[in-house]
Design an enzyme around this catalytic site. Structure first.
Site, PDB file in Angstrom:
ATOM      1  N   CYS A 296      -5.834   2.185   5.843  1.00 31.81           N
ATOM      2  CA  CYS A 296      -6.484   0.958   6.309  1.00 31.81           C
ATOM      3  C   CYS A 296      -5.865   0.569   7.654  1.00 31.81           C
ATOM      4  CB  CYS A 296      -6.314  -0.148   5.277  1.00 31.81           C
ATOM      5  SG  CYS A 296      -4.614  -0.773   5.136  1.00 31.81           S
TER       6      CYS A 296
ATOM      7  N   GLU B 254       0.988   3.883   1.879  1.00 31.72           N
ATOM      8  CA  GLU B 254       1.514   4.288   3.186  1.00 31.72           C
ATOM      9  C   GLU B 254       2.625   3.359   3.654  1.00 31.72           C
ATOM     10  OE1 GLU B 254      -2.970   5.229   3.143  1.00 31.72           O
ATOM     11  OE2 GLU B 254      -1.666   3.620   2.440  1.00 31.72           O
TER      12      GLU B 254
ATOM     13  N   CYS C 280      -2.085  -0.105   7.342  1.00 34.31           N
ATOM     14  CA  CYS C 280      -1.312   1.125   7.164  1.00 34.31           C
ATOM     15  C   CYS C 280      -1.305   1.967   8.437  1.00 34.31           C
ATOM     16  CB  CYS C 280      -1.855   1.913   5.978  1.00 34.31           C
ATOM     17  SG  CYS C 280      -1.569   1.059   4.408  1.00 34.31           S
TER      18      CYS C 280
ATOM     19  N   HIS D 140       0.846  -1.193   0.000  1.00 32.35           N
ATOM     20  CA  HIS D 140       0.000   0.000   0.000  1.00 32.35           C
ATOM     21  C   HIS D 140       0.881   1.242   0.000  1.00 32.35           C
ATOM     22  CE1 HIS D 140      -3.778  -2.114   1.861  1.00 32.35           C
ATOM     23  NE2 HIS D 140      -3.211  -2.836   0.897  1.00 32.35           N
TER      24      HIS D 140
END
Length: 173
Positions: A100, A71, A103, A69
């Site tokens: 999320c 992040e 993250c 992801h």
């Protein structure tokens, strides 16, 4: 996309010029991710002094790494810089979408003290639809941050229309 009542979604946060500038950089990365065939998410980490420490996009489709992801990719880049935890406590991560659970955990473990995000998880769920392979853990990043023993300021949703643009037509229905 199913229309939901206006009051269903969290109210949008107004940003100052600095936060707006860096959140827009994260949104630019979300468009780059989409162009490369990935989910449309981007992130930028900025020091308290205004130095860009890391910029990343979601690369899960390219790499096959489900943890890729935006992040988490940005947080991984911080390791190369060997920054002190105190310095990261003053940093801000700008994310095109609400982080999320995974993250949010990475942000917590990196000791980043501030988060500014664009589109919120509730609006993202409308784009994703009900397919099982597109669902997320319905837990807000704020819930993760509230469990932190150190403060993590969380600002968002913000610049929602700009952040949402990369998601239009990007999700399977």
């Amino acid at each position: 996309m199913t229309a939901l009542p206006f009051d269903f979604f969290p109210a949008e946060t107004h940003l100052d010029e600095r936060d707006g500038r860096y959140l827009r950089k994260a949104i630019v990365w979300s468009h780059a991710a989409r162009r490369r065939g990935n989910r449309p998410f981007g992130a930028v980490i900025v020091s308290a002094a205004g130095e860009v420490l890391a910029e990343a996009y979601c690369n899960t489709a390219e790499t096959g790494d489900v943890t890729g992801h935006a992040e988490t990719n940005a947080v991984r880049m911080l390791a190369e810089r060997k920054l002190a935890r105190e310095e990261l406590a003053g940093a801000t991560i700008y994310s095109s979408g609400e982080p999320c659970v995974m993250c949010a955990g990475a942000i917590f473990w990196a000791n980043i003290g501030r988060v500014v995000f664009g589109i919120d998880a509730e609006r993202l769920r409308v784009f994703r639809g009900e397919r099982g392979d597109q669902r997320d853990a319905e837990l807000s990043c704020r819930d993760v941050f509230r469990a932190s023993p150190h403060p993590i300021e969380c600002i968002g949703p913000a610049l929602v229309d700009e952040a949402a643009a990369a998601h239009v037509g990007a999700w399977k229905t």
